[in-house]
Enzyme design. Sequence first.
Site, PDB file in Angstrom:
ATOM      1  N   ARG A   1      -2.898   8.120 -10.589  1.00 33.94           N
ATOM      2  CA  ARG A   1      -4.058   8.249 -11.478  1.00 33.94           C
ATOM      3  C   ARG A   1      -5.325   8.678 -10.725  1.00 33.94           C
ATOM      4  O   ARG A   1      -6.322   9.035 -11.323  1.00 33.94           O
ATOM      5  CB  ARG A   1      -4.298   6.914 -12.213  1.00 33.94           C
ATOM      6  CG  ARG A   1      -3.256   6.621 -13.282  1.00 33.94           C
ATOM      7  CD  ARG A   1      -3.323   5.180 -13.787  1.00 33.94           C
ATOM      8  NE  ARG A   1      -2.592   4.255 -12.920  1.00 33.94           N
ATOM      9  CZ  ARG A   1      -2.510   2.929 -13.113  1.00 33.94           C
ATOM     10  NH1 ARG A   1      -3.134   2.374 -14.143  1.00 33.94           N
ATOM     11  NH2 ARG A   1      -1.837   2.165 -12.271  1.00 33.94           N
TER      12      ARG A   1
ATOM     13  N   TYR B   1     -29.084  21.695  26.816  1.00 32.45           N
ATOM     14  CA  TYR B   1     -27.734  22.260  26.740  1.00 32.45           C
ATOM     15  C   TYR B   1     -27.665  23.600  27.450  1.00 32.45           C
ATOM     16  O   TYR B   1     -28.443  24.506  27.164  1.00 32.45           O
ATOM     17  CB  TYR B   1     -27.346  22.431  25.264  1.00 32.45           C
ATOM     18  CG  TYR B   1     -25.953  22.959  25.050  1.00 32.45           C
ATOM     19  CD1 TYR B   1     -24.847  22.306  25.592  1.00 32.45           C
ATOM     20  CD2 TYR B   1     -25.735  24.116  24.298  1.00 32.45           C
ATOM     21  CE1 TYR B   1     -23.566  22.789  25.387  1.00 32.45           C
ATOM     22  CE2 TYR B   1     -24.453  24.600  24.085  1.00 32.45           C
ATOM     23  CZ  TYR B   1     -23.369  23.928  24.629  1.00 32.45           C
ATOM     24  OH  TYR B   1     -22.098  24.397  24.434  1.00 32.45           O
TER      25      TYR B   1
ATOM     26  N   TYR C   1     -37.510  17.912  19.602  1.00 33.72           N
ATOM     27  CA  TYR C   1     -36.113  17.581  19.832  1.00 33.72           C
ATOM     28  C   TYR C   1     -36.032  16.886  21.187  1.00 33.72           C
ATOM     29  O   TYR C   1     -36.428  17.452  22.209  1.00 33.72           O
ATOM     30  CB  TYR C   1     -35.201  18.820  19.831  1.00 33.72           C
ATOM     31  CG  TYR C   1     -33.812  18.435  20.301  1.00 33.72           C
ATOM     32  CD1 TYR C   1     -33.023  17.601  19.527  1.00 33.72           C
ATOM     33  CD2 TYR C   1     -33.322  18.830  21.544  1.00 33.72           C
ATOM     34  CE1 TYR C   1     -31.776  17.177  19.962  1.00 33.72           C
ATOM     35  CE2 TYR C   1     -32.079  18.409  21.999  1.00 33.72           C
ATOM     36  CZ  TYR C   1     -31.315  17.579  21.194  1.00 33.72           C
ATOM     37  OH  TYR C   1     -30.094  17.147  21.635  1.00 33.72           O
TER      38      TYR C   1
ATOM     39  N   LYS D   1     -31.459  12.254  20.222  1.00 36.26           N
ATOM     40  CA  LYS D   1     -30.014  12.087  20.470  1.00 36.26           C
ATOM     41  C   LYS D   1     -29.803  11.531  21.860  1.00 36.26           C
ATOM     42  O   LYS D   1     -30.345  12.054  22.826  1.00 36.26           O
ATOM     43  CB  LYS D   1     -29.298  13.426  20.330  1.00 36.26           C
ATOM     44  CG  LYS D   1     -27.794  13.277  20.301  1.00 36.26           C
ATOM     45  CD  LYS D   1     -27.049  14.344  21.094  1.00 36.26           C
ATOM     46  CE  LYS D   1     -27.385  14.332  22.554  1.00 36.26           C
ATOM     47  NZ  LYS D   1     -26.620  15.236  23.392  1.00 36.26           N
TER      48      LYS D   1
ATOM     49  N   ALA E   1     -46.748  17.322  20.128  1.00 32.85           N
ATOM     50  CA  ALA E   1     -46.115  18.008  19.002  1.00 32.85           C
ATOM     51  C   ALA E   1     -45.305  19.204  19.491  1.00 32.85           C
ATOM     52  O   ALA E   1     -45.781  19.983  20.315  1.00 32.85           O
ATOM     53  CB  ALA E   1     -47.192  18.474  18.024  1.00 32.85           C
TER      54      ALA E   1
ATOM     55  N   ALA F   1       0.821  -1.218   0.000  1.00 32.46           N
ATOM     56  CA  ALA F   1       0.000   0.000   0.000  1.00 32.46           C
ATOM     57  C   ALA F   1       0.853   1.264   0.000  1.00 32.46           C
ATOM     58  O   ALA F   1       0.468   2.279   0.545  1.00 32.46           O
ATOM     59  CB  ALA F   1      -0.924  -0.009   1.214  1.00 32.46           C
TER      60      ALA F   1
HETATM   61  C1  UD1 Z   1      -0.289  -4.578 -10.492  1.00 33.43           C
HETATM   62  C2  UD1 Z   1       0.472  -5.757 -11.104  1.00 33.43           C
HETATM   63  C3  UD1 Z   1      -0.278  -6.293 -12.292  1.00 33.43           C
HETATM   64  C4  UD1 Z   1      -1.690  -6.667 -11.885  1.00 33.43           C
HETATM   65  C5  UD1 Z   1      -2.415  -5.525 -11.190  1.00 33.43           C
HETATM   66  C6  UD1 Z   1      -3.690  -6.031 -10.573  1.00 33.43           C
HETATM   67  C7  UD1 Z   1       2.866  -5.365 -10.754  1.00 33.43           C
HETATM   68  C8  UD1 Z   1       4.140  -4.922 -11.350  1.00 33.43           C
HETATM   69  N1  UD1 Z   1       1.779  -5.298 -11.524  1.00 33.43           N
HETATM   70  O1  UD1 Z   1      -0.315  -3.549 -11.464  1.00 33.43           O
HETATM   71  O2  UD1 Z   1       0.384  -7.447 -12.820  1.00 33.43           O
HETATM   72  O3  UD1 Z   1      -2.430  -7.066 -13.028  1.00 33.43           O
HETATM   73  O4  UD1 Z   1      -1.598  -4.991 -10.107  1.00 33.43           O
HETATM   74  O5  UD1 Z   1      -4.422  -5.005  -9.962  1.00 33.43           O
HETATM   75  O6  UD1 Z   1       2.850  -5.803  -9.625  1.00 33.43           O
HETATM   76  N2  UD1 Z   1       2.816  -0.580  -4.500  1.00 33.43           N
HETATM   77  C9  UD1 Z   1       3.735  -0.441  -3.478  1.00 33.43           C
HETATM   78  N3  UD1 Z   1       4.980  -0.025  -3.771  1.00 33.43           N
HETATM   79  C10 UD1 Z   1       5.372   0.247  -5.037  1.00 33.43           C
HETATM   80  C11 UD1 Z   1       4.438   0.099  -6.079  1.00 33.43           C
HETATM   81  C12 UD1 Z   1       3.158  -0.326  -5.773  1.00 33.43           C
HETATM   82  O7  UD1 Z   1       3.416  -0.684  -2.316  1.00 33.43           O
HETATM   83  O8  UD1 Z   1       6.544   0.609  -5.229  1.00 33.43           O
HETATM   84  C13 UD1 Z   1       1.441  -0.994  -4.164  1.00 33.43           C
HETATM   85  C14 UD1 Z   1       0.404   0.034  -4.523  1.00 33.43           C
HETATM   86  O9  UD1 Z   1       0.146   0.880  -3.425  1.00 33.43           O
HETATM   87  C15 UD1 Z   1      -0.789  -0.820  -4.909  1.00 33.43           C
HETATM   88  C16 UD1 Z   1      -0.188  -2.122  -5.382  1.00 33.43           C
HETATM   89  O10 UD1 Z   1       1.145  -2.136  -4.920  1.00 33.43           O
HETATM   90  O11 UD1 Z   1      -1.633  -1.085  -3.809  1.00 33.43           O
HETATM   91  C17 UD1 Z   1      -0.209  -2.274  -6.897  1.00 33.43           C
HETATM   92  O12 UD1 Z   1       0.419  -1.156  -7.490  1.00 33.43           O
HETATM   93  P1  UD1 Z   1      -0.160  -0.502  -8.789  1.00 33.43           P
HETATM   94  O13 UD1 Z   1       0.729   0.597  -9.178  1.00 33.43           O
HETATM   95  O14 UD1 Z   1      -1.607  -0.210  -8.620  1.00 33.43           O
HETATM   96  O15 UD1 Z   1       0.048  -1.720  -9.828  1.00 33.43           O
HETATM   97  P2  UD1 Z   1      -0.753  -2.017 -11.164  1.00 33.43           P
HETATM   98  O16 UD1 Z   1      -0.190  -1.191 -12.251  1.00 33.43           O
HETATM   99  O17 UD1 Z   1      -2.193  -1.945 -10.936  1.00 33.43           O
HETATM  100 CA    CA Z   2      -3.507  -1.309  -9.221  1.00 28.56          CA
END
Ligand code: UD1
Ligand code: CA
Length: 471
Positions: free
Chosen positions: A17, A395, A374, A359, A388, A11
Amino acid sequence: MAKALRAVILAAGKGKRMKSTRPKVLHDVLGEAILSRVIGAVNAVGAQKVHIVVGHESPQVEEHLHARHSGEQWQTHLQEPQLGTGHALMQVVDDLKDFSGDLLVTVGDAPLLSPSTLTRLIERHEKDKAVVTVLSADVPDAKNYGRVIRDQAGSVLGIVEDKDASDEQRRVKEINTAIYCFKWPDIKPGLASLKNDNKQGEYYLPDLVAWAVQNGLPISACKAADYREVAGINSRLELAEAIHSLRDLTIERLALENGVTVIDPQSTWIAPEVVIGQDTTVLPGCHIMGPVKIGSNCIIGPNAIIKGAVSIGDHCTVVLSMVVDSSIESQCRVGPFAHIREGNIVRAGARIGNFVELKKSTVGKHSNVSHLSYVGDTTIGDNANIGAGTITANYDHITKKKEQTVIGDGASTGSNSVLVAPVTIGKEAVVGAGSVITKDVPEGALAVGRARQENKDGWAENRKRRNGKVK
Ligand code: UD1
Ligand code: CA
C-alpha cells in the site's frame, strides 16, 4: 534479576500500500527509518538480542542495518515467501533453541512505540504470569486493524482480522497493535499449529491468542495509553499521520516537561531524540532532527534547520539558518542566513552572521564572522574579526586536497580578502582589505596583498576633452 528478554521485529512484508520501490520499514519518520525507531524502542527496554525478520527487498534492509545499527545485537532471518505474521515468527524458531524467557514481538511498521509502553506490557505479562500478553489500544477509527474480541466478563477470547470480521466485530474499537509479549518456549506448539484458513490465506500471529485460550493457558492484555503511539503505517497517508503524531507528542512533552515554548507547533518539526532546555523558544518553521541538544534560554528560528549531532549552548540565537553536526557554545548569535556545515566548533560569544558558510572550522571565543564569508578547514582564535567577504581558499583543485588556515587570537582580515591555504595569520595580525594572502603573516604584522593604488589627477576632465565634449 530481570527475566531474559529478546525481541523479534517482523519486517518482511512488502508494504504494497506504500507504492514504493523502497521497503516500507526504511521510510523516514522525523530523521530515522521506521525500522530504526522500532529497534531503538526494543533496545531501550533491554532486549538482549533483536531478531529481525526480513524478506521483501531484504538486501536494502540488511544494508541499512549494517550502516545504522553496527555494534548492536541483532540478527536477521529471511522469510521467503512471506506467508503472514505467524509464518514470519516461525522463521526465528531455530535460533531461539537455547532461549527461555520473555519474547517481545512487534510489527516493524509502528515506529512511535515508546519504551515506557513496552515496559508496561512486559510488567503486565510478568505480573499475570501470562503465556501471551497482547498490547491493545482504543482507536477512533479501527479500519483495517485486527479487533480484540472479549466475552461479556471482559476476558479476551481472541483477535479477528478486519477482513475476516463480522459487521458486529467490526464495530469494536479496541484493536490489536500486533505488539505482544510471549512466554518462550511455551507458545512454540501454538506457532506450529497455526493455520491459514482465512480470507487472506495467511498464517496469522494473532491466532496465538485464541490458541492459548483454547488450551487454557493464561493470557493477558494491556492497553496503550495513547493510540497514536501504536498506529501501524501501511500507506503514505498513514506515514504522514505518524510523522504528525510523533511531532505532536514530542512538542507536547517538550512543552509540559521541559518548559520549552514552541510558538507554532503546526510548522515546527522536532524529532523525539532532540533535547531542549528550559525557557528556550522555538519560533515557526524550524526543523530539528537527530541527536540535537539545545540549551536553555535560546531563541531558535524562525526557519532554522538543525540536523545531526549538534549541540547548542545556553542563551544562543539561531535565525533563518542551517546547522549540521556542529557544536555551538553559549551566548552565540547565528544568522540570519548562515550555513554551519559539518564539523565546526563555535566558541562562546562568537557571532556567525549573514551569508557565512562554515565547514570543519573552529571560531574562537567572541570572534566575529559577520558577513559573506566562506570559512573551511580553519582555526580562528579568540577575539578575531573576519571581515566581510573573507574567503578561505582551502581546496587545491589539482591535488584535490583540502588545506588548513590558522588565524590567531585578535587577528583581523579586511573585507574581500582571500586566504590561500595552507596559511597562518599570526596573533593580532591585520590583513588589508582586498588582499590575496599566499604567505604566512607574522604576529602583529600588517599584510597587504593587492596592487598599489594610483591616482591620476584630472583624468575625467582630460577624457571629456579627448572626446571633444569640452571646447
Ligand atoms: C497486523 C495484524 C493486525 C493488527 C495490525 C496492527 C496480523 C495478521 N494482523 O495487520 O491484527 O491490528 O497489524 O498494526 O498480524 N510481516 C512479515 N511477514 C509477513 C507479513 C507481514 O514480516 O509475511 C510484517 C510486515 O513487514 C509488518 C508487520 O509484519 O511490519 C505487519 O504486517 P502488515 O501486513 O502491516 O499487517 P496488518 O494488516 O497491518
Ligand atoms: Ca501494518
